[in-house]
Write a protein that holds these residues in place. Structure first.
Motif, PDB file in Angstrom:
ATOM      1  N   GLY A  76      46.934  30.833  49.289  1.00 57.43           N
ATOM      2  CA  GLY A  76      46.467  30.994  47.919  1.00 57.43           C
ATOM      3  C   GLY A  76      45.851  32.369  47.775  1.00 57.43           C
ATOM      4  N   GLU A  77      45.806  32.862  46.561  1.00 58.27           N
ATOM      5  CA  GLU A  77      45.245  34.195  46.325  1.00 58.27           C
ATOM      6  C   GLU A  77      44.631  34.232  44.933  1.00 58.27           C
ATOM      7  OE1 GLU A  77      43.602  36.738  47.203  1.00 58.27           O
ATOM      8  OE2 GLU A  77      45.145  37.391  48.639  1.00 58.27           O
ATOM      9  N   ILE A  78      43.750  35.184  44.713  1.00 59.48           N
ATOM     10  CA  ILE A  78      43.165  35.392  43.395  1.00 59.48           C
ATOM     11  C   ILE A  78      43.185  36.877  43.082  1.00 59.48           C
ATOM     12  CG2 ILE A  78      40.782  35.554  44.254  1.00 59.48           C
ATOM     13  CD1 ILE A  78      39.959  33.968  41.698  1.00 59.48           C
ATOM     14  N   VAL A  79      43.613  37.219  41.874  1.00 59.78           N
ATOM     15  CA  VAL A  79      43.636  38.600  41.395  1.00 59.78           C
ATOM     16  C   VAL A  79      42.870  38.624  40.077  1.00 59.78           C
ATOM     17  CG1 VAL A  79      45.052  40.530  40.623  1.00 59.78           C
ATOM     18  CG2 VAL A  79      45.843  39.077  42.506  1.00 59.78           C
ATOM     19  N   ASN A  80      41.797  39.421  40.046  1.00 58.83           N
ATOM     20  CA  ASN A  80      40.858  39.377  38.930  1.00 58.83           C
ATOM     21  C   ASN A  80      40.366  37.937  38.801  1.00 58.83           C
ATOM     22  OD1 ASN A  80      41.212  42.130  38.440  1.00 58.83           O
ATOM     23  ND2 ASN A  80      43.008  41.748  37.154  1.00 58.83           N
TER      24      ASN A  80
ATOM     25  N   TYR B 298      40.812  30.369  47.625  1.00 58.07           N
ATOM     26  CA  TYR B 298      40.487  30.871  46.281  1.00 58.07           C
ATOM     27  C   TYR B 298      40.935  29.936  45.161  1.00 58.07           C
ATOM     28  CZ  TYR B 298      40.241  35.022  49.241  1.00 58.07           C
ATOM     29  OH  TYR B 298      39.959  35.896  50.258  1.00 58.07           O
ATOM     30  N   GLN B 299      40.808  28.627  45.367  1.00 53.95           N
ATOM     31  CA  GLN B 299      41.298  27.674  44.366  1.00 53.95           C
ATOM     32  C   GLN B 299      40.182  26.875  43.688  1.00 53.95           C
ATOM     33  OE1 GLN B 299      44.897  27.373  43.800  1.00 53.95           O
ATOM     34  NE2 GLN B 299      44.652  29.296  44.912  1.00 53.95           N
ATOM     35  N   GLY B 300      38.931  27.132  44.058  1.00 55.28           N
ATOM     36  CA  GLY B 300      37.833  26.295  43.598  1.00 55.28           C
ATOM     37  C   GLY B 300      37.619  26.270  42.099  1.00 55.28           C
ATOM     38  N   THR B 301      37.881  27.392  41.434  1.00 56.09           N
ATOM     39  CA  THR B 301      37.732  27.423  39.975  1.00 56.09           C
ATOM     40  C   THR B 301      39.074  27.637  39.284  1.00 56.09           C
ATOM     41  OG1 THR B 301      37.233  29.798  40.032  1.00 56.09           O
ATOM     42  CG2 THR B 301      35.362  28.270  40.104  1.00 56.09           C
TER      43      THR B 301
ATOM     44  N   ASN C 209      35.890  26.745  47.596  1.00 55.63           N
ATOM     45  CA  ASN C 209      35.609  27.319  46.290  1.00 55.63           C
ATOM     46  C   ASN C 209      36.425  28.599  46.160  1.00 55.63           C
ATOM     47  OD1 ASN C 209      34.319  27.646  43.764  1.00 55.63           O
ATOM     48  ND2 ASN C 209      32.425  26.824  44.593  1.00 55.63           N
ATOM     49  N   ASN C 210      35.864  29.676  45.686  1.00 52.88           N
ATOM     50  CA  ASN C 210      36.601  30.945  45.620  1.00 52.88           C
ATOM     51  C   ASN C 210      36.390  31.708  46.918  1.00 52.88           C
ATOM     52  OD1 ASN C 210      37.716  30.508  43.137  1.00 52.88           O
ATOM     53  ND2 ASN C 210      36.013  31.418  42.028  1.00 52.88           N
TER      54      ASN C 210
ATOM     55  N   GLN D 148      33.575  27.137  54.110  1.00 51.95           N
ATOM     56  CA  GLN D 148      34.250  26.661  52.902  1.00 51.95           C
ATOM     57  C   GLN D 148      33.595  25.396  52.380  1.00 51.95           C
ATOM     58  OE1 GLN D 148      37.843  26.033  55.425  1.00 51.95           O
ATOM     59  NE2 GLN D 148      38.148  24.191  54.179  1.00 51.95           N
ATOM     60  N   SER D 149      33.549  25.262  51.063  1.00 52.54           N
ATOM     61  CA  SER D 149      32.923  24.104  50.423  1.00 52.54           C
ATOM     62  C   SER D 149      33.902  23.472  49.456  1.00 52.54           C
ATOM     63  CB  SER D 149      31.659  24.529  49.665  1.00 52.54           C
ATOM     64  OG  SER D 149      30.712  25.106  50.544  1.00 52.54           O
ATOM     65  N   PRO D 150      34.379  22.270  49.734  1.00 52.04           N
ATOM     66  CA  PRO D 150      35.290  21.603  48.803  1.00 52.04           C
ATOM     67  C   PRO D 150      34.703  21.481  47.403  1.00 52.04           C
ATOM     68  CG  PRO D 150      35.296  20.473  50.908  1.00 52.04           C
ATOM     69  CD  PRO D 150      34.187  21.493  50.966  1.00 52.04           C
ATOM     70  N   ASN D 151      35.585  21.403  46.440  1.00 50.02           N
ATOM     71  CA  ASN D 151      35.194  21.374  45.035  1.00 50.02           C
ATOM     72  C   ASN D 151      35.963  20.249  44.335  1.00 50.02           C
ATOM     73  OD1 ASN D 151      33.781  22.376  42.792  1.00 50.02           O
ATOM     74  ND2 ASN D 151      35.503  23.623  42.141  1.00 50.02           N
TER      75      ASN D 151
END
Length: 275
Positions: free
Chosen positions: A115-119, A163-166, A205-206, A253-256
């Motif tokens: 998984g990845e997050i951009v901005n 990076y999937q928490g939000t 989370n993220n 890591q903290s599950p959400n």
């Protein structure tokens, strides 16, 4: 991106830290009451381990094969596994379940992979995705759109990726697990079974999350499998989450958990009812 390694000793440590917004007064149900449901249960398990341009991952396919076997044999699920899918493979399979399931069915969607997050945009990384952002990445907005078309009564999405928490956005919510009395109450069981549910549980989370280390499984999948095996009656999505969260107390890591009201969550629970 999955990262790092962690020893089983650390994972199994009994030390704990405070989990904000979570009421941990959950229960190991020891009731002799036998609960029943005639619902049809489906599981779509998506795993990407072999990548063209990203680092390969050890755990995703191992995880879904084991999870799928337990869900089929012990819980009566109809299980489908999608291995090493590209963007179109994954989206087409999600769209397929919008016609395959009805409001009398329950569906678990499980994704394990990069998984990845951009901005502020989160992505699942298909097996043929380039390292730099491109049309081959799968934006969570597209996943959201496909899932919103699924009409199953109970829908649980579990995501074991970075990076999937939000990614599946929702407001802050206090998480209150069911009490022992509730878990042993047929009326409570019938209430959460009848009310529609739309719930997401992520492994972090993220933040980056850990790849395989425990018998070839990620920490998130390892504990999920452990809960499924040890369950003697039923688990709800919320009681499952609280156990997952406590298990990760000493990890980075903290599950959400997200109750998705934009998917019309109605206050129900996804139920893992042992055969």
């Amino acid at each position: 991106v999955f990262i790092g390694k962690v020893s089983k000793q650390v994972i199994d440590s009994k030390k704990s830290r405070k989990i904000e917004n979570v009421d941990t007064s959950v229960l190991n149900d020891k009731s002799e009451i036998k609960f029943k449901s005639n619902d049809k249960n489906y599981a779509l398990l998506i795993a990407n381990s072999d990548y063209d341009f990203w680092n390969d991952l050890k755990s995703p396919i191992n995880d879904v094969v084991e999870i799928g076997s337990i869900l089929k044999d012990n819980y009566g699920f109809q299980v489908e596994i999608l291995k090493n899918g590209n963007r179109d493979n994954i989206l087409d399979k999600l769209f397929e379940y919008s016609t395959k399931t009805s409001d009398k069915d329950n569906l678990l969607i499980y994704y394990a992979g990069h998984g990845e997050i951009v901005n502020t945009n989160a992505y699942w990384i298909p097996n043929n995705a380039s390292k730099e952002i491109s049309s081959k990445w799968l934006n969570i907005n597209d996943v959201n759109s496909a899932i919103s078309m699924i009409n199953a009564k109970h829908l649980l999405v579990m995501v074991d990726a970075c990076y999937q928490g939000t990614a599946f956005k929702s407001g802050n919510q206090k998480i209150i697990g069911p009490s022992n009395d509730e878990m042993n109450d047929v009326k409570y069981f019938e209430k959460i079974k009848m009310r529609r549910s739309r719930i997401v549980i992520t492994s972090g989370n993220n933040e980056p999350v850990v790849d395989a280390l425990l018998d070839g499984h990620s920490p998130f999948a390892y504990k999920f499998i452990d809960i499924l095996i040890k369950n003697n009656n039923y688990e709800t999505s919320t009681s499952m989450f609280i156990k997952l969260n406590k298990y990760h107390a000493n990890l980075s890591q903290s599950p959400n958990i997200i109750y998705s009201f934009k998917w019309a969550h109605g206050g129900g629970e996804f139920i893992f009812l042992k055969k």
